[in-house]
Design an enzyme around this catalytic site. Structure first.
Site, short mmCIF file in Angstrom:
data_model
loop_
_atom_site.label_atom_id
_atom_site.label_comp_id
_atom_site.label_asym_id
_atom_site.label_seq_id
_atom_site.Cartn_x
_atom_site.Cartn_y
_atom_site.Cartn_z
NE ARG A 198 -4.05 -1.91 0.27
CZ ARG A 198 -4.05 -3.17 -0.12
NH1 ARG A 198 -2.98 -3.68 -0.72
NH2 ARG A 198 -5.12 -3.93 0.07
CB SER A 212 -8.62 -2.14 4.13
OG SER A 212 -8.85 -3.41 3.60
CD GLU A 268 -5.78 0.65 2.26
OE1 GLU A 268 -6.69 0.99 1.47
OE2 GLU A 268 -5.53 -0.53 2.54
N1 EPU Z 1 -10.23 -11.33 10.03
C1 EPU Z 1 -10.93 -11.46 11.19
N2 EPU Z 1 -12.01 -10.66 11.39
C2 EPU Z 1 -12.42 -9.76 10.48
C3 EPU Z 1 -11.70 -9.63 9.28
C4 EPU Z 1 -10.59 -10.42 9.07
O1 EPU Z 1 -10.60 -12.26 12.03
O2 EPU Z 1 -13.42 -9.08 10.75
C5 EPU Z 1 -9.07 -12.22 9.80
C6 EPU Z 1 -9.47 -13.55 9.19
O3 EPU Z 1 -8.70 -14.56 9.77
C7 EPU Z 1 -9.09 -13.41 7.75
C8 EPU Z 1 -7.87 -12.49 7.83
O4 EPU Z 1 -8.17 -11.63 8.92
O5 EPU Z 1 -8.75 -14.64 7.17
C9 EPU Z 1 -7.61 -11.70 6.58
O6 EPU Z 1 -8.82 -11.06 6.18
P1 EPU Z 1 -9.11 -10.76 4.62
O7 EPU Z 1 -8.80 -11.94 3.79
O8 EPU Z 1 -10.47 -10.17 4.53
O9 EPU Z 1 -8.01 -9.72 4.23
P2 EPU Z 1 -7.50 -8.40 4.97
O10 EPU Z 1 -6.08 -8.63 5.34
O11 EPU Z 1 -8.43 -7.96 6.02
C10 EPU Z 1 -6.50 -7.38 2.78
C11 EPU Z 1 -6.57 -6.09 2.03
C12 EPU Z 1 -7.89 -6.02 1.25
C13 EPU Z 1 -7.95 -7.18 0.29
C14 EPU Z 1 -7.86 -8.47 1.10
C15 EPU Z 1 -7.83 -9.71 0.24
C16 EPU Z 1 -5.31 -4.51 3.37
C17 EPU Z 1 -5.35 -3.33 4.27
N3 EPU Z 1 -6.49 -4.97 2.96
O12 EPU Z 1 -7.54 -7.35 3.76
O13 EPU Z 1 -7.85 -4.82 0.50
O14 EPU Z 1 -9.15 -7.17 -0.46
O15 EPU Z 1 -6.64 -8.47 1.88
O16 EPU Z 1 -6.58 -9.83 -0.35
O17 EPU Z 1 -4.22 -4.99 3.04
C18 EPU Z 1 -8.47 -2.52 0.62
O18 EPU Z 1 -7.26 -2.24 0.65
O19 EPU Z 1 -9.34 -1.61 0.62
C19 EPU Z 1 -8.89 -3.90 0.60
C20 EPU Z 1 -10.18 -4.26 0.69
#
Ligand code: EPU
Length: 337
Positions: A164, A238, A333
Site C-alpha cells: 500500500r 480497508s 490506509e
Molecule cells: N479477520 C478477522 N475478522 C475480520 C476480518 C478479518 O478475524 O473481521 C481475519 C481472518 O482470519 C481473515 C484475515 O483476517 O482470514 C484476513 O482477512 P481478509 O482476507 O479479509 O483480508 P484483509 O487482510 O483484512 C487485505 C486487504 C484487502 C484485500 C484483502 C484480500 C489490506 C489493508 N487490505 O484485507 O484490501 O481485499 O486483503 O486480499 O491490506 C483494501 O485495501 O481496501 C482492501 C479491501
C-alpha cells in the site's frame, strides 16, 4: 475554464460524505492541465485531486479547489504472442478496466477484480488483493509534474512500490498528476494465482476450472460476500493497513493470543488488522450512522448520514483500543482530509 462553486462532493466519494468544495472542476482532457495551472483559482487555493474517491475520508468542507480527473480511454498493444501492454487513462474505473482486459483474454489483473476506484489512483497506493499487487504487472505510467509543468514517464523501478505504498505517497506526494497507466499482461499460459484466501474453495463450489475469467468470478463472489458495496453502504474498503511487526513482537502476541492471524512478511509478520479489531470487540459496532462492518472489521462504514468527523473519531477510538489491548499501532490506509 469553468469552475463550479460550493459543489457537493457526496456522489464523488465512496463514503458518501456530503462535504462541499469551495471550487470544483471536472477535467476531461489531460491537455487541460497546463491551462488549469495558469488559472487564478488554481494558483490561489489549496488543491485536492480526485480520482474515484474510494480512498478518501472528507471530514470537512474543502476550502479550495477540487479537481476531478476524468480522462478516458483504454487500449491494448500486442508485444508478441505471449504478452501485451494494456493501457488506461486515469479516469477509467478500475474494475471495468480489469473486465476489459479479461474479455481480451489478458491475464494478470484478475485477482484485483472489483476493487473500487479509478486506474489513475491505483499506483499511488499499489492496490492489492488475493496475493497480487499492481506492482506485479505494472509497466509504465505517464504523469504531469505540477512543479516543473512537464510530462514524465515512470517505470517500475521509479515508483518505490511497497505494501500500500509508492513514491507518490512518499517523496513525491502531491507533485504529480497521473494521467495514464500501463500494465504488461499475459496472452497465453497465464500464471494463475488461486492459493490465496478462499479462491480455490470458491472455484470448487462453483464447479469452475481455474481460468483467469473464472478466478475473477470467484474473487467477485468472495468480495461481494464480505465487503459492503459502496453503492449501498458508504465505505472505503480497508480503513487501516495491516500492521507489520517484528518477529519478537509477533512471538509476544502469539503467546498471549494463540489464535492471532498473521502472515510472514519481508520485515517480520503482517498482522490481520481485521482480526485485531474483531478481537477487541469492535466488529459490528455502530454509533449513529458510523460503524464497523459486521462481516469485515477492517472496513468502517457510513450507514447513511454519518459525518466524516464521526468516522474519523471512531477510527481514532479503534486505534487507541488496539494499542491498549495489543500494544500495536494501526495506521489509516485511507486519506483523511
Ligand atoms: N479477520 C478477522 N475478522 C475480520 C476480518 C478479518 O478475524 O473481521 C481475519 C481472518 O482470519 C481473515 C484475515 O483476517 O482470514 C484476513 O482477512 P481478509 O482476507 O479479509 O483480508 P484483509 O487482510 O483484512 C487485505 C486487504 C484487502 C484485500 C484483502 C484480500 C489490506 C489493508 N487490505 O484485507 O484490501 O481485499 O486483503 O486480499 O491490506 C483494501 O485495501 O481496501 C482492501 C479491501
Amino acid at each position: 475554464m469553468h469552475f463550479q462553486e460550493h459543489y457537493n462532493l457526496k456522489e464523488l466519494n465512496t463514503f458518501g460524505l456530503a462535504e462541499e468544495a469551495r471550487f470544483f472542476i471536472n477535467l476531461e482532457e489531460e491537455s487541460q492541465l497546463p491551462e488549469l495551472l495558469k488559472s487564478e483559482v488554481y494558483q490561489n487555493n489549496p488543491v485536492l485531486w480526485l480520482g474515484g474517491g474510494s480512498n478518501l475520508l472528507l471530514t470537512r468542507d474543502f476550502p479550495g479547489l477540487v479537481v476531478k480527473l476524468n480522462f478516458k480511454g483504454k487500449s491494448v498493444d500486442i508485444i508478441n504472442d505471449k504478452e501485451a501492454i494494456a493501457s488506461a487513462k486515469a479516469g477509467e474505473n478500475w474494475h471495468q478496466f480489469v473486465q476489459f482486459c479479461l474479455k481480451q483474454n489478458l491475464g494478470g489483473l484478475e485477482n484485483l477484480s472489483l476493487i473500487p476506484g479509478n486506474v489513475g489512483t491505483a499506483p499511488i497506493q499499489n492496490i492489492g488483493a488475493y496475493g497480487v499487487e499492481i506492482k506485479d504487472h505494472f509497466y509504465r505510467l505517464r504523469a504531469f509534474d505540477l512543479q516543473e509543468g512537464i510530462w514524465c514517464d515512470f517505470g517500475p523501478g521509479d515508483c518505490d512500490f511497497g505494501y500500500r505504498w509508492s513514491i507518490f505517497k512518499g517523496e513525491h506526494k502531491g507533485r504529480y498528476v497521473i494521467s495514464e497507466v500501463q500494465f504488461k499482461l499475459s496472452r497465453k499460459d497465464h500464471f494463475l494465482r488461486t492459493s490465496y484466501g478462499a479462491i480455490q474453495a470458491e472455484l470448487e463450489r462453483l464447479g469452475l476450472q481455474p481460468t483467469i475469467q473464472n478466478i475473477a468470478e470467484a474473487v467477485i463472489n468472495i468480495r461481494e460476500a464480505k465487503l459492503p458495496n459502496p453503492a449501498e453502504i458508504g465505505n472505503s474498503g480497508s480503513f487501516f493497513k495491516n500492521p507489520v511487526v517484528s518477529e519478537a513482537e509477533y512471538d509476544r502476541l502469539k503467546m498471549e493470543f494463540p489464535d492471532l492471524v498473521a502472515y510472514p512478511a519481508e520485515q517480520g509478520y503482517k498482522l490481520a488488522a481485521g482480526w485485531l479489531i474483531e478481537k477487541a470487540g469492535w466488529k459490528g459496532f455502530r454509533r449513529g450512522d458510523a460503524g464497523v462492518h459486521n462481516k469485515q472489521a477492517l472496513v468502517l462504514v457510513n450507514y447513511g448520514e454519518a459525518k466524516g468527523s464521526e468516522i474519523k473519531a471512531l477510527s481514532e477510538e479503534i486505534q487507541e483500543s488496539i494499542y491498549s489491548t495489543f500494544a500495536v499501532s494501526l495506521e489509516a490506509e485511507v486519506n483523511i482530509i
